[in-house]
Design an enzyme around this catalytic site. Structure first.
Site, PDB file in Angstrom:
ATOM      1  CB  CYS A 136      44.182 -25.137  34.806  1.00 37.64           C
ATOM      2  SG  CYS A 136      45.415 -25.210  33.506  1.00 37.64           S
ATOM      3  CB  CYS A 139      47.887 -26.237  35.227  1.00 42.49           C
ATOM      4  SG  CYS A 139      47.138 -25.043  34.142  1.00 42.49           S
ATOM      5  CG  ASP A 140      46.638 -27.871  38.713  1.00 40.64           C
ATOM      6  OD1 ASP A 140      47.840 -27.544  38.696  1.00 40.64           O
ATOM      7  OD2 ASP A 140      45.726 -27.075  38.982  1.00 40.64           O
TER       8      ASP A 140
HETATM    9  P1  FAD Z   1      46.628 -13.081  32.902  1.00 40.56           P
HETATM   10  O1  FAD Z   1      47.681 -13.950  33.441  1.00 40.56           O
HETATM   11  O2  FAD Z   1      45.200 -13.429  33.164  1.00 40.56           O
HETATM   12  O3  FAD Z   1      46.910 -11.612  33.429  1.00 40.56           O
HETATM   13  C1  FAD Z   1      45.989 -10.589  33.224  1.00 40.56           C
HETATM   14  C2  FAD Z   1      46.564  -9.323  33.801  1.00 40.56           C
HETATM   15  O4  FAD Z   1      45.716  -8.228  33.456  1.00 40.56           O
HETATM   16  C3  FAD Z   1      46.678  -9.319  35.326  1.00 40.56           C
HETATM   17  O5  FAD Z   1      47.942  -8.849  35.679  1.00 40.56           O
HETATM   18  C4  FAD Z   1      45.620  -8.313  35.765  1.00 40.56           C
HETATM   19  O6  FAD Z   1      45.976  -7.618  36.945  1.00 40.56           O
HETATM   20  C5  FAD Z   1      45.612  -7.373  34.566  1.00 40.56           C
HETATM   21  N1  FAD Z   1      44.399  -6.583  34.430  1.00 40.56           N
HETATM   22  C6  FAD Z   1      43.116  -7.024  34.302  1.00 40.56           C
HETATM   23  N2  FAD Z   1      42.281  -5.964  34.247  1.00 40.56           N
HETATM   24  C7  FAD Z   1      43.056  -4.851  34.330  1.00 40.56           C
HETATM   25  C8  FAD Z   1      42.784  -3.446  34.354  1.00 40.56           C
HETATM   26  N3  FAD Z   1      41.544  -2.976  34.269  1.00 40.56           N
HETATM   27  N4  FAD Z   1      43.825  -2.580  34.482  1.00 40.56           N
HETATM   28  C9  FAD Z   1      45.092  -3.056  34.538  1.00 40.56           C
HETATM   29  N5  FAD Z   1      45.404  -4.360  34.515  1.00 40.56           N
HETATM   30  C10 FAD Z   1      44.398  -5.234  34.433  1.00 40.56           C
HETATM   31  N6  FAD Z   1      49.278 -21.956  32.035  1.00 40.56           N
HETATM   32  C11 FAD Z   1      50.401 -22.643  31.767  1.00 40.56           C
HETATM   33  O7  FAD Z   1      50.954 -22.506  30.679  1.00 40.56           O
HETATM   34  N7  FAD Z   1      50.955 -23.482  32.699  1.00 40.56           N
HETATM   35  C12 FAD Z   1      50.416 -23.678  33.929  1.00 40.56           C
HETATM   36  O8  FAD Z   1      50.929 -24.465  34.715  1.00 40.56           O
HETATM   37  C13 FAD Z   1      49.232 -22.963  34.242  1.00 40.56           C
HETATM   38  N8  FAD Z   1      48.656 -23.087  35.442  1.00 40.56           N
HETATM   39  C14 FAD Z   1      47.530 -22.385  35.733  1.00 40.56           C
HETATM   40  C15 FAD Z   1      46.945 -22.536  36.980  1.00 40.56           C
HETATM   41  C16 FAD Z   1      45.819 -21.830  37.309  1.00 40.56           C
HETATM   42  C17 FAD Z   1      45.210 -22.009  38.668  1.00 40.56           C
HETATM   43  C18 FAD Z   1      45.236 -20.942  36.350  1.00 40.56           C
HETATM   44  C19 FAD Z   1      44.002 -20.139  36.704  1.00 40.56           C
HETATM   45  C20 FAD Z   1      45.791 -20.805  35.110  1.00 40.56           C
HETATM   46  C21 FAD Z   1      46.934 -21.529  34.769  1.00 40.56           C
HETATM   47  N9  FAD Z   1      47.534 -21.415  33.521  1.00 40.56           N
HETATM   48  C22 FAD Z   1      48.680 -22.094  33.249  1.00 40.56           C
HETATM   49  C23 FAD Z   1      46.993 -20.518  32.484  1.00 40.56           C
HETATM   50  C24 FAD Z   1      47.805 -19.203  32.460  1.00 40.56           C
HETATM   51  O9  FAD Z   1      47.875 -18.704  33.754  1.00 40.56           O
HETATM   52  C25 FAD Z   1      47.163 -18.194  31.521  1.00 40.56           C
HETATM   53  O10 FAD Z   1      47.017 -18.758  30.230  1.00 40.56           O
HETATM   54  C26 FAD Z   1      48.013 -16.929  31.421  1.00 40.56           C
HETATM   55  O11 FAD Z   1      48.282 -16.405  32.688  1.00 40.56           O
HETATM   56  C27 FAD Z   1      47.321 -15.861  30.589  1.00 40.56           C
HETATM   57  O12 FAD Z   1      48.183 -14.776  30.533  1.00 40.56           O
HETATM   58  P2  FAD Z   1      47.693 -13.304  30.160  1.00 40.56           P
HETATM   59  O13 FAD Z   1      48.913 -12.460  30.166  1.00 40.56           O
HETATM   60  O14 FAD Z   1      46.856 -13.329  28.948  1.00 40.56           O
HETATM   61  O15 FAD Z   1      46.698 -12.872  31.329  1.00 40.56           O
END
Ligand code: FAD
Ligand code: NAP
Length: 327
Positions: A136, A139-140
Site C-alpha cells: 500500500c 499508506c506507507d
Molecule cells: P477489511 O478491513 O478488509 O475487513 C474485512 C473484514 O471482513 C474483516 O474483519 C474480516 O474478518 C471480515 N470477514 C471476511 N470474511 C468473513 C466471513 N466469511 N465471515 C465474517 N467476517 C468475514 N487505508 C487507509 O485509509 N489508510 C492506511 O494507512 C492504510 N494502511 C493499510 C496498510 C495495509 C498493510 C493494508 C493491507 C491496507 C491499508 N489500508 C489503509 C487499506 C484499508 O485497510 C482498507 O481499505 C480497509 O480496511 C477496507 O475496509 P473494509 O471494511 O472494506 O474491509
C-alpha cells in the site's frame, strides 16, 4: 444477551465498513448483529501508523479498530466473534451459517468482507512485511522520502503506486514479469517518461534481502525470466502490487460481480443484485480501497438497509427529494 437466531440486519465483516455500518444501524434502532470474521478489525490491524484518518494525525491501525469496535458496541450493536462459512441468499429471511455452528436468519444483510492484497508467497516477503515490504503505497510511501524503492507488478495499481511513490522516493524501480505493461496507456506514458523511474522488464522478485537489526529491507534479488540469471538491486522498500482479491467467497455464485470479482452495486448506492443485500468497502471497491472510503460506504449501506427494512415493514419513509426540498 440471549443468543439471537433471527435479526433484522446482519453485518458480515469488522473492518471500517462493517463497524461504521453497525454504528449507523444501531442508531437507527435496527439492533444489528455484526460477525467479525477471522480478522477482527480487518486489514488495518496488520499495519502500524495510520496518518490519513481524519481527526487523528497519527494512530496505530489496531488501536483505531479497537476504537471502532468500542463505538459500535456503545451504540448497541451485537458484535459476535465468529466466521460466516455459508450464506444463503436464495430465500428470505437470508441464512448465515457460522464456523461455531451458529445459524442466523436476517431480513437484510450488509456484506463488508473486504479485500486482501495479493502477495507473491515468498518466505522473505513474509518476513519483511511491515519492515520495508508493503502492499500500500498510499499508506506507507511517506516513509520513503529520498530513498530508493521497488514496485512489483505491471497493472494499473502497480503503475499508479510507482507514480505516487515518485513524490517521495529518490528512485522508483518497477519490476514486471513481461515486456509490456497491462496498465492503461495514459498511465504507461506517465510512468515511462518520469525521470525518477526505471523499468526492469522480464524479471521477477525471487528474494527480499534485508537486515536483522534493525529489521529492514536492503534490496532485492531479481531473476531474469528470459535467461534465468539473477541480479541484486539495492532498495529501502519493496511494494508488491500484483492485484487485490476481494473476499467474495460467500457470494460469488449468488451476486453479480465485476472488475475481477468485486461485488457490483448500483451506482451511487450499496444495493447489490439481490434486494435486501448491501455491499460496502473493499469488497465492492476496486478503485479507492481506503479506510475512509470503506467507512463512508458502511454508512451508506446502513442507510440503504434502513430504507429497505422500513419499506418491508410498510412504513412510509420520506422520499429523499422531499427531504432535500424541505431542507
Ligand atoms: P477489511 O478491513 O478488509 O475487513 C474485512 C473484514 O471482513 C474483516 O474483519 C474480516 O474478518 C471480515 N470477514 C471476511 N470474511 C468473513 C466471513 N466469511 N465471515 C465474517 N467476517 C468475514 N487505508 C487507509 O485509509 N489508510 C492506511 O494507512 C492504510 N494502511 C493499510 C496498510 C495495509 C498493510 C493494508 C493491507 C491496507 C491499508 N489500508 C489503509 C487499506 C484499508 O485497510 C482498507 O481499505 C480497509 O480496511 C477496507 O475496509 P473494509 O471494511 O472494506 O474491509
Ligand atoms: P491487475 O490488473 O490484475 O494487474 C496485476 C499485475 O500484477 C499484472 O501486471 C500481472 O502481470 C502482475 N502479477 C500478477 N501476479 C503476479 C506474480 N505472481 N508475479 C509477478 N507479477 C504478477 O491488478 P491491479 O493493477 O490491482 O488492477 C485490478 C483492477 O483494478 C483492474 O481492473 C484495474 O484496471 C483496476 N484498477 C483501476 C485503476 C484506475 O482506473 N485508475 C487503478 C487501479 C486498479 P501480467 O500483466 O503479466 O498478468
Amino acid at each position: 444477551m440471549t443468543e439471537r437466531s433471527h435479526v433484522k440486519l446482519l453485518i458480515i465483516g469488522s473492518g471500517p465498513a462493517g463497524y461504521t455500518a453497525a454504528v449507523y444501524a444501531s442508531r437507527a434502532m435496527l439492533e444489528p448483529m455484526l460477525i467479525q470474521g477471522m480478522q477482527p478489525g480487518g486489514q488495518l490491524t496488520i499495519t502500524t501508523e495510520v496518518e490519513n484518518w481524519p481527526g487523528e494525525t497519527e494512530i496505530q491501525g489496531p488501536e483505531l479498530m479497537v476504537k471502532m469496535e468500542a463505538h459500535a458496541l456503545a451504540m448497541g450493536a451485537e458484535v459476535v466473534t465468529d466466521m460466516v462459512t455459508r450464506l444463503d441468499l436464495s430465500s428470505r429471511p437470508f441464512t448465515a451459517e457460522c464456523d461455531s455452528g451458529r445459524v442466523v436468519r436476517a431480513d437484510a444483510v450488509i456484506l463488508a468482507t473486504g479485500a486482501q492484497a495479493r502477495w507473491l508467497g515468498l518466505p522473505s516477503e513474509e518476513k519483511f512485511k511491515g519492515f520495508g515490504v508493503s502492499a500500500c503505497a498510499t499508506c506507507d510511501g511517506f516513509f520513503y522520502r529520498n530513498r530508493e524503492v521497488i514496485v512489483i507488478g505491471g497493472g494499473n495499481t502497480a503503475v499508479e503506486e510507482a507514480l505516487f511513490l515518485t513524490k517521495f522516493a529518490s528512485k522508483v524501480t518497477l519490476v514486471h514479469r513481461r515486456d509490456s505493461l497491462r496498465a492503461e496507456k495514459i498511465l504507461q506514458n506517465r510512468l515511462l517518461n518520469h525521470p525518477k523511474v526505471e523499468v526492469i522488464w522480464n524479471h521477477e522478485l525471487s528474494e527480499v534481502s534485508g537486515a536483522e537489526t534493525p529489521m529492514g529491507v536492503t534490496g532485492a534479488v531479481l531473476r531474469n525470466l528470459l535467461d534465468g540469471t539473477t541480479r541484486q538491486v539495492p532498495a529501502d522498500g519493496i511494494f508488491v502490487a500484483i492485484g487485490h482479491a476481494p473476499a467474495n467467497e460467500l457470494v460469488k455464485d449468488q451476486l453479480e460481480l465485476h472488475n475481477g470479482g468485486y461485488v457490483k452495486v448500483e451506482p451511487g448506492s450499496t444495493r447489490t443484485s439481490i434486494p435486501g443485500v448491501f455491499a460496502a468497502g473493499d469488497l465492492t471497491d476496486h478503485v479507492y480501497r481506503q479506510a475512509i472510503t470503506s467507512a463512508g460506504m458502511g454508512c451508506m449501506a446502513a442507510l440503504d438497509a434502513e430504507h429497505f427494512l422500513a419499506a418491508q415493514d410498510g412504513v412510509e419513509t420520506v422520499p429523499e427529494q422531499l427531504v432535500a426540498s424541505i431542507a
